[in-house]
Structure formats: C-alpha cells, structure tokens
Scaffold this active site. Sequence first.
Site, short mmCIF file in Angstrom:
data_model
loop_
_atom_site.label_atom_id
_atom_site.label_comp_id
_atom_site.label_asym_id
_atom_site.label_seq_id
_atom_site.Cartn_x
_atom_site.Cartn_y
_atom_site.Cartn_z
N ASN A 9 0.87 -1.19 0.00
CA ASN A 9 0.00 0.00 0.00
C ASN A 9 0.90 1.23 0.00
OD1 ASN A 9 -1.90 1.97 0.34
ND2 ASN A 9 -2.39 1.45 2.47
N TRP A 10 1.02 1.84 -1.18
CA TRP A 10 1.91 3.00 -1.28
C TRP A 10 1.32 4.25 -0.65
CZ3 TRP A 10 4.15 3.07 -7.00
CH2 TRP A 10 4.90 1.89 -7.21
N LYS A 11 0.03 4.23 -0.35
CA LYS A 11 -0.65 5.42 0.18
C LYS A 11 -0.37 6.62 -0.74
CE LYS A 11 -0.08 3.47 4.76
NZ LYS A 11 -0.20 3.66 6.18
N HIS A 97 -9.72 1.28 4.52
CA HIS A 97 -8.47 1.44 5.26
C HIS A 97 -8.73 2.38 6.44
CE1 HIS A 97 -4.38 2.57 6.27
NE2 HIS A 97 -3.98 1.50 5.60
N GLU A 99 -7.18 4.77 7.59
CA GLU A 99 -6.96 6.19 7.29
C GLU A 99 -8.18 6.78 6.57
OE1 GLU A 99 -3.22 5.59 5.31
OE2 GLU A 99 -2.32 5.01 7.24
N GLU A 169 -6.04 -4.90 10.47
CA GLU A 169 -4.99 -3.92 10.72
C GLU A 169 -5.28 -3.16 12.00
OE1 GLU A 169 -2.89 -2.76 6.85
OE2 GLU A 169 -4.67 -1.52 6.97
N GLY A 175 1.90 2.13 10.85
CA GLY A 175 2.86 3.23 10.70
C GLY A 175 3.53 3.63 12.01
N SER A 215 2.88 -2.31 10.52
CA SER A 215 4.33 -2.34 10.71
C SER A 215 4.97 -3.68 10.35
CB SER A 215 4.69 -1.92 12.14
OG SER A 215 4.24 -0.59 12.38
N GLY A 236 2.45 -1.09 4.44
CA GLY A 236 2.59 0.32 4.06
C GLY A 236 4.05 0.70 3.91
N GLY A 237 4.64 1.23 4.98
CA GLY A 237 6.00 1.78 4.93
C GLY A 237 7.02 0.87 4.27
C1 PEP Z 1 -1.10 0.09 5.95
O1 PEP Z 1 -0.99 1.16 5.40
O2 PEP Z 1 -2.05 -0.62 5.67
C2 PEP Z 1 -0.06 -0.32 6.91
C3 PEP Z 1 -0.21 -1.45 7.52
O3 PEP Z 1 1.00 0.55 7.09
P1 PEP Z 1 2.38 0.17 7.82
O4 PEP Z 1 2.86 -1.13 7.23
O5 PEP Z 1 3.29 1.32 7.49
O6 PEP Z 1 2.11 0.05 9.28
#
Ligand code: PEP
Length: 253
Positions: A9-11, A97, A99, A169, A175, A215, A236-237
């Site tokens: 997930n590049w966001k 998501h 966010e 999640e 994050g 994470s 994500g990251g």
């Molecule tokens: C996400 O954006 O769905 C996520 C899990 O981010 P991260 O891996 O950065 O915690």
Amino acid sequence: MRKQIAAANWKMNKTLTEGTTLLNEILSADFNLTENQELLFAIPFPYLINTSSMIEGKENMFIAAQNCHHKVSGAYTGEVSVSMLSSIGIKYCLVGHSERREYFAESNQTLAEKVNLCLAENIKPVFCCGESLSIRDSGNQNEYVGNQLNESLFHLSEEKISNVIIAYEPIWAIGTGRTASAEQAQEMHAHLRSVLATKYGNDVANNISILYGGSVKGANAAEIFSMPDVDGGLVGGASLVAGEFVQVIKGLK
Ligand code: PEP
C-alpha cells in the site's frame, strides 16, 4: 489452500518516476511465487494504467486501487468510481483502510456500498478492519472488529463473500513501528475466521484470505505469516523500499 498474499500500500507516496523505479526494482528482484501466492500493489490512481502495463503477463501479480467511491456515478467532483476502475482492468481495491475511516469519515454502511459495487464489477475488495488502541486496552477488540465485518460484509451471499479478502490492521500498529505480536495477530485472525464460519460455514470461512497489516517489514514478516490463520500482509512503509518488500514476499507461506 487459501491464497497467501503480500499487498503493498503506497498510500500518497511516490511520484510516477519514483514509483516506476520502485516497481521495477521489485519486479527484477530474485524471488519466485508459488501457484498459491499473490502480490498486490495498491497504487495511487494516476499511475494505475502505467503500472498495470508493467506487470502485464506476470503471473499472480495485480495492481489494486486504494479506494473507490460508494456511488455508481454522478456529481462527485474529484472522486473515482468502481466502473472507472473496472474499465481500466483493475481487479482489486482496498476498502475501508483505517486512514479512510478516520480522515474521510467512512462508516461501516458506506463501506458495505463500496463492497457491493466492487463485487458487481468483479473487483475483489480488500476489506480493512481493526481496532484503536483504546478499544484494545478495554479488551473489546474481538467484538468491535467482528461488528465491522457484520455491518459491512454479512449481507453478502456465500458466493460474493468468497471474493472478499480481509485485512486485519490494528490501528495502533499502522505506521507506528509497533507490530502486533504473531500471537496477537493469530488470536484475532482465528476469531474473525470463527465469526465467518458461524455466518457462512467452515468451507467458506476456511477459503477466505485474512491478511495482517501493521508495521510488517522484512524482519518480522515470516514469523507473523507463519501463523495458521494469517495469510500474508498488507504493508505500508516497508512496501516503499524494494529490498524490504522483497523480504516480505519471501516470508509468505
Ligand atoms: C497500511 O498502510 O495498511 C499499513 C499497515 O501501514 P504500515 O505497514 O506502514 O504500518
């Protein structure tokens, strides 16, 4: 066996040039996918067509949208409809998501509408759910996340829900660098599978992939994914760094 999935997930990150470089680095890395493993790349809207052409002909790899609108079409300036996504060949879309839930006030009811539209266009929703830290601390996480499924998914038929991917999640782990332990992830995934089984029966529940997100990185992916009810991750990251994401891919069962 259920599909084991590594979903990036590049966001709202990467320019087209940066994203193309990242995807090229991942695609040229040394890994093999088994028949049962899939990669999803949830990419910003403007790059969906470019990146789709980059993975054309590659087995078990798909470009996903990060969001869609909950209405079919109309006067919703700036929004993107499910049929627009379908018209450019998109087969997967993130829905709900945390966010989106937090910053854009998406409710379980709105998400049910998005899920319906996606399934009607043969797009598989990656339905995201998860509790905040205060809910976890109060011990009500199972009930809370079960209710997210109930209100957004449980109107679906057996056939329809079989095309949904679930991503658990916990918000406190997204994050933050604070990952749920493999045991905490397994406990929630087993709970969600039992909720699915109660509603749809064991056969349906046992075939739905439930991803963990929060994470996940190269160093912890294999341990988390080794849990029996964890079928890969939404990342994500760590998906923004080719070497990290390749390690995540290698951690799939
Ligand atoms: C996400 O954006 O769905 C996520 C899990 O981010 P991260 O891996 O950065 O915690």
